[in-house]
Design a protein around this motif. Structure first.
Motif, mmCIF file in Angstrom:
data_model
loop_
_atom_site.group_PDB
_atom_site.id
_atom_site.type_symbol
_atom_site.label_atom_id
_atom_site.label_comp_id
_atom_site.label_asym_id
_atom_site.label_seq_id
_atom_site.Cartn_x
_atom_site.Cartn_y
_atom_site.Cartn_z
ATOM 1 N N PHE A 66 -18.312 32.638 21.740
ATOM 2 C CA PHE A 66 -17.399 31.616 21.261
ATOM 3 C C PHE A 66 -16.611 32.079 20.042
ATOM 4 O O PHE A 66 -15.524 31.569 19.771
ATOM 5 N N SER A 67 -17.157 33.032 19.287
ATOM 6 C CA SER A 67 -16.470 33.448 18.062
ATOM 7 C C SER A 67 -15.146 34.125 18.381
ATOM 8 O O SER A 67 -14.119 33.855 17.731
ATOM 9 N N LEU A 68 -15.122 34.994 19.375
ATOM 10 C CA LEU A 68 -13.868 35.638 19.763
ATOM 11 C C LEU A 68 -12.931 34.616 20.397
ATOM 12 O O LEU A 68 -11.718 34.645 20.175
ATOM 13 N N ASN A 69 -13.479 33.694 21.171
ATOM 14 C CA ASN A 69 -12.675 32.637 21.777
ATOM 15 C C ASN A 69 -11.918 31.856 20.708
ATOM 16 O O ASN A 69 -10.716 31.594 20.832
ATOM 17 N N ASN A 70 -12.601 31.474 19.633
ATOM 18 C CA ASN A 70 -11.953 30.737 18.545
ATOM 19 C C ASN A 70 -10.843 31.568 17.908
ATOM 20 O O ASN A 70 -9.761 31.058 17.597
ATOM 21 N N SER A 71 -11.094 32.852 17.747
ATOM 22 C CA SER A 71 -10.108 33.733 17.109
ATOM 23 C C SER A 71 -8.906 33.979 18.009
ATOM 24 O O SER A 71 -7.788 34.191 17.507
ATOM 25 N N ILE A 72 -9.115 33.978 19.311
ATOM 26 C CA ILE A 72 -7.985 34.099 20.241
ATOM 27 C C ILE A 72 -6.984 32.980 19.986
ATOM 28 O O ILE A 72 -5.768 33.210 19.880
ATOM 29 N N PHE A 73 -7.476 31.754 19.868
ATOM 30 C CA PHE A 73 -6.568 30.623 19.694
ATOM 31 C C PHE A 73 -5.935 30.599 18.309
ATOM 32 O O PHE A 73 -4.779 30.196 18.165
ATOM 33 N N LEU A 74 -6.663 31.062 17.306
ATOM 34 C CA LEU A 74 -6.054 31.145 15.982
ATOM 35 C C LEU A 74 -4.940 32.191 15.986
ATOM 36 O O LEU A 74 -3.861 31.966 15.409
ATOM 37 N N ALA A 75 -5.178 33.325 16.639
ATOM 38 C CA ALA A 75 -4.158 34.373 16.727
ATOM 39 C C ALA A 75 -2.942 33.891 17.504
ATOM 40 O O ALA A 75 -1.794 34.151 17.115
ATOM 41 N N LEU A 76 -3.171 33.171 18.594
ATOM 42 C CA LEU A 76 -2.059 32.641 19.385
ATOM 43 C C LEU A 76 -1.269 31.599 18.591
ATOM 44 O O LEU A 76 -0.036 31.551 18.665
ATOM 45 N N ALA A 77 -1.975 30.759 17.834
ATOM 46 C CA ALA A 77 -1.297 29.737 17.038
ATOM 47 C C ALA A 77 -0.402 30.378 15.973
ATOM 48 O O ALA A 77 0.700 29.888 15.700
ATOM 49 N N ARG A 78 -0.869 31.480 15.394
ATOM 50 C CA ARG A 78 -0.101 32.145 14.339
ATOM 51 C C ARG A 78 0.906 33.144 14.894
ATOM 52 O O ARG A 78 1.818 33.561 14.178
ATOM 53 N N GLY A 79 0.706 33.557 16.164
ATOM 54 C CA GLY A 79 1.545 34.611 16.706
ATOM 55 C C GLY A 79 1.289 35.935 16.027
ATOM 56 O O GLY A 79 2.185 36.778 15.893
ATOM 57 N N GLU A 80 0.051 36.155 15.587
ATOM 58 C CA GLU A 80 -0.325 37.359 14.856
ATOM 59 C C GLU A 80 -1.648 37.901 15.368
ATOM 60 O O GLU A 80 -2.549 37.132 15.724
ATOM 61 N N ALA A 81 -1.784 39.221 15.365
ATOM 62 C CA ALA A 81 -2.998 39.858 15.861
ATOM 63 C C ALA A 81 -4.117 39.895 14.830
ATOM 64 O O ALA A 81 -5.263 40.200 15.174
ATOM 65 N N ASP B 170 -8.994 24.406 7.810
ATOM 66 C CA ASP B 170 -7.549 24.634 7.811
ATOM 67 C C ASP B 170 -7.118 25.451 9.022
ATOM 68 O O ASP B 170 -6.024 25.240 9.570
ATOM 69 N N GLU B 171 -7.957 26.375 9.462
ATOM 70 C CA GLU B 171 -7.650 27.164 10.648
ATOM 71 C C GLU B 171 -7.655 26.290 11.899
ATOM 72 O O GLU B 171 -6.785 26.400 12.773
ATOM 73 N N ALA C 285 -7.048 23.175 11.998
ATOM 74 C CA ALA C 285 -5.842 22.337 11.931
ATOM 75 C C ALA C 285 -4.624 23.091 12.454
ATOM 76 O O ALA C 285 -3.751 22.497 13.103
ATOM 77 N N GLU C 286 -4.560 24.404 12.195
ATOM 78 C CA GLU C 286 -3.461 25.212 12.721
ATOM 79 C C GLU C 286 -3.458 25.205 14.246
ATOM 80 O O GLU C 286 -2.408 25.069 14.880
ATOM 81 N N VAL C 287 -4.643 25.384 14.831
ATOM 82 C CA VAL C 287 -4.742 25.413 16.288
ATOM 83 C C VAL C 287 -4.424 24.039 16.866
ATOM 84 O O VAL C 287 -3.715 23.925 17.879
ATOM 85 N N PHE C 288 -4.935 22.993 16.234
ATOM 86 C CA PHE C 288 -4.642 21.633 16.694
ATOM 87 C C PHE C 288 -3.124 21.394 16.694
ATOM 88 O O PHE C 288 -2.565 20.835 17.635
ATOM 89 N N ALA C 289 -2.459 21.809 15.620
ATOM 90 C CA ALA C 289 -1.018 21.586 15.501
ATOM 91 C C ALA C 289 -0.258 22.359 16.571
ATOM 92 O O ALA C 289 0.750 21.878 17.104
ATOM 93 N N ALA C 290 -0.735 23.571 16.886
ATOM 94 C CA ALA C 290 -0.025 24.417 17.846
ATOM 95 C C ALA C 290 -0.267 24.002 19.287
ATOM 96 O O ALA C 290 0.630 24.112 20.136
ATOM 97 N N PHE C 291 -1.481 23.510 19.592
ATOM 98 C CA PHE C 291 -1.849 23.310 20.993
ATOM 99 C C PHE C 291 -2.293 21.892 21.344
ATOM 100 O O PHE C 291 -2.523 21.592 22.513
ATOM 101 N N GLY C 292 -2.436 21.017 20.347
ATOM 102 C CA GLY C 292 -2.937 19.675 20.636
ATOM 103 C C GLY C 292 -1.971 18.855 21.467
ATOM 104 O O GLY C 292 -2.322 18.308 22.496
#
Length: 527
Positions: A271-286, A323-324, A326-333
Motif C-alpha cells: 500500500f505504501s507504493l500505491n499511496n505514493s503513485i497517487f501523490l506523484a500523479l496528483a503533483r505530476g512529479e516523479a 496535507d498530501e 488533501a492533494e490527492v483528494f483535490a486532484a482525484f476526488g
C-alpha cells in the motif's frame, strides 16, 4: 476434490502478473444474476491471454456478503451460489492446465457472527471455543484501537445478549475478531489452509495480516508478526513445500519487512507504493515515487512486493500525511460523494485518471515498477464506477464482456450486482467491453497484453531495477533493467529526456526519440 498441479511450475516471483477476480462479479454461468465458479472457469482463456501467472480468487466461502464475502460463515465450504466442490476442482484443473497458479483468501482476522465457532462461543464465552474470540465484561478503551471503518461503527466492542459480555471487532460488528495468539485458533488456521492445499490451491492471500496479530485490549491476544508467520510458513510448507503466502499489510515498509524476512511470506501487498503513485500523479512529479522506492528498497526486496494502482476497496490513502492526502483528494476526488472513511476515495481507476492518456500511462507504469503487478478484473479494460451506489460497492462493477443487455456478464433480466452506470455512460458496457477491445489494436486490453509480454521478455521479476533522477525533467520516472529503459511522464506537459538518445523503441506512446509528450511512456532498448 481431486488434486492437480500446473503443467509447469516456477517459484515466486512470477514472470507475468497476478489477476484478481471477485467470483460474484466476473461471469454468471447459470443466469441467476450472480457470478460463479463455472463462470470463472469459462473465462480462463481471457486470463491466460493477459499473461497472468496467478489467479487470486476473492472469497468463495458461505457468507451473507455484507463485507464482500469477508464475513465468513464457514472457512471450509463453498457458497452454494458460486457452485459445488466439483466446480472448484474444475477451476483448479483449468488453471493448472494453462500454467496458472490459484491463490485464495485466508481470512484469519475474524469470522462472521454466524460462524459455528462464534455460535458456540456466545453460549459459553469462557469455554474452549469461547477463547477463540476476545471478550470483556465491559468495553475497554485503548489508544489506537478504533474501528477500521470510521463512521460505519462507533466502537470496536459490541454486546452479545446470549453471552452476557462484550466482544471485540475491528471491522464490522458482525465480524468478531479471532484471537490468533490462542494455540487452538492457530491450529484451526493451519488445518483450514491444509484442507485447501489438498484441494489444489497453490497459495493464499492473508487478509489483514498485520491487524490479525496486533494485541487487542485484553491479555494474551497479541502475537509477534515474525514469530507467527514463521510458524505458519513452517507448518504449511510441511503440507506443501512450494506453497506461496502473500500478506495484505497496509503499514510502512519497515513494519511489513519482518513478514518478508527469511521467507516468512513470499510477498506483501504494498500500500505504501500505491499511496505514493497517487501523490506523484496528483503533483505530476516523479519525486514521491523516488522517495517511496528508495524506502522500499532499504526494507524489502522487489520480488516480495505486490504492486497495485487500485484494488476493489476504497483507495486507502492512510499512509500519506494529511496535507498530501488533501492533494490527492483535490486532484482525484471530483465530488464529496467520492470520499470514504476520511482517508480514501471510492472511485475507480480509469474514471479517476480523467484523461485516457493518463490511464494508459499509469497502466504501463504498474508493469514497469520494481515488484510484481496486480490487476483486478476489468482494470485491463478501463471499467468505471458509480457513486450513486452506497459505500465501497461504488468501485465494484461487474466484468464487462460484451455490448449486450447484461454486458455479457449475465443473461438474467435482473442482476443486482450490475451498477446502474454500467448500462450507459462513457464507461458502460456498450462502450467498454472485452469483446470489442480484444480485436482493437489501440485498446486498453491490447496494451495490457503487450505490457505483460514485454515485462516477461525483459525479465523484470528477477533483475534489480535502477532509478534515474532526471533534473531537467522532474515529471519523468526513469527506471532501467540491464538494457531496458522505461520512461513515464506523470505530467501534462512535454518533457525532454536527453539520457534516452539513441535508444530503440519497444513500446511507446507520445515519444519521438527525445521528447516525451503529456502522459507519454516509453519502453526502450539501450545500446
Amino acid at each position: 476434490m481431486s488434486r492437480s498441479t500446473p503443467t509447469h511450475r516456477h517459484a515466486w516471483p512470477p514472470a507475468g502478473l497476478v489477476y484478481g477476480v471477485d467470483p460474484s462479479r466476473f461471469q454468471d454461468s447459470n443466469g441467476d444474476g450472480i457470478g460463479d465458479l463455472p463462470g470463472v472457469t469459462g473465462r480462463l482463456d481471457h486470463i491466460a491471454a493477459l499473461g497472468a501467472d496467478w489467479l487470486w480468487l476473492l472469497p468463495v466461502y458461505p457468507s451473507l456478503r455484507r463485507d464482500n464475502g469477508y464475513d465468513v460463515d464457514d472457512h471450509e465450504a463453498i457458497d452454494l451460489r458460486f457452485g459445488t466442490p466439483a466446480d472448484f476442482t474444475a477451476l483448479v484443473d483449468g488453471c493448472h492446465a494453462r500454467g496458472i497458479h490459484l491463490m485464495i483468501d485466508l481470512v484469519i482476522h475474524h469470522t462472521s457472527e454466524r460462524h459455528r465457532w462464534f455460535q458456540a462461543a456466545r453460549r459459553d464465552h469462557r469455554s474452549r471455543l469461547g477463547s477463540y474470540y476476545i471478550w470483556s465484561e465491559e468495553p475497554i478503551e485503548a489508544p489506537g484501537d478504533g474501528p477500521v471503518f470510521p463512521g460505519e461503527e462507533d466502537s470496536v466492542w459490541s454486546y452479545d445478549d446470549e453471552a452476557g459480555a462484550w466482544y471485540h471487532h475491528q471491522f464490522y460488528g458482525f465480524q468478531p475478531d479471532l484471537n490468533v495468539a490462542n494455540d487452538d485458533v492457530f491450529e484451526e488456521i493451519v488445518r483450514i489452509a491444509a484442507l485447501w492445499l489438498e484441494r489444489g490451491v497453490d497459495g493464499f492471500r492473508i487478509d489483514a495480516a498485520i491487524p490479525a496479530v496486533r494485541p487487542k485490549p485484553t491479555a494474551g491476544t497479541g502475537a509477534d508478526p515474525a514469530d507467527f508467520y514463521e510458524r505458519l510458513r513452517r507448518r504449511l510448507s510441511a503440507v506443501r513445500e512450494d506453497v506461496v503466502l502473500v500478506a495484505e499489510a497496509d503499514v510502512p515498509p519497515p513494519e511489513f519487512a519482518a513478514l518478508a524476512d527469511h521467507g516468512r511470506v513470499d510477498a506483501v501487498v504494498d500500500f505504501s507504493l500505491n499511496n505514493s503513485i497517487f501523490l506523484a500523479l496528483a503533483r505530476g512529479e516523479a519525486g514521491p515515487l523516488h522517495t517511496a522506492l528508495e524506502r522500499l528498497d532499504r526494507s524489502v526486496a522487489a520480488s516480495a512486493r505486490l504492486n497495485f494502482v487500485r484494488n476493489v476497496d476504497e483507495l486507502d490513502l492512510e499512509q500519506l500525511e494529511d496535507d498530501e492526502r488533501a492533494e490527492v483528494f483535490a486532484a482525484f476526488g471530483g465530488s464529496p460523494d467520492a470520499f470514504l472513511y476520511g482517508r480514501g476515495l471510492r472511485r475507480g481507476w480509469a474514471p479517476m485518471m480523467g484523461d485516457e492518456r493518463r490511464f494508459r500511462m499509469s497502466l504501463s507504469l504498474l508493469f514497469a515498477l520494481p515488484g510484481v503487478p496486480l490487476l483486478m478484473y476489468g482494470q485491463e479494460l478501463g471499467i468505471g464506477d458509480d457513486l450513486s451506489v452506497e459505500g465501497r460497492d461504488a468501485c465494484r462493477p461487474v466484468m464487462q464482456w460484451a455490448a449486450a443487455p447484461g454486458g455479457g456478464f449475465t443473461k438474467a433480466s435482473d442482476a443486482p450486482l450490475i451498477l446502474p452506470a454500467q448500462r450507459g455512460g462513457p464507461f458502460g458496457f456498450h462502450r467498454v467491453n472485452a469483446r470489442a477491445q480484444a480485436t482493437d489494436e489501440g485498446s486498453h486490453l491490447t496494451l495490457a497484453r503487450r505490457l505483460a509480454k514485454l515485462r516477461g521478455r525483459v525479465d523484470l521479476a528477477a533483475r534489480p531495477v535502477r532509478r534515474h533522477e532526471l533534473p531537467g525533467s522532474p515529471s519523468v520516472l526513469a527506471l532501467s533493467v540491464d538494457g531496458c529503459l522505461t520512461l513515464h511522464n506523470l505530467g501534462s506537459q512535454t518533457a525532454e529526456v536527453f539520457e534516452a538518445y539513441g535508444s530503440k523503441p519497444m513500446l511507446t506512446e507520445r515519444w519521438n526519440g527525445h521528447l516525451l509528450g503529456p502522459y507519454g511512456f516509453a519502453w526502450l532498448r539501450r545500446g
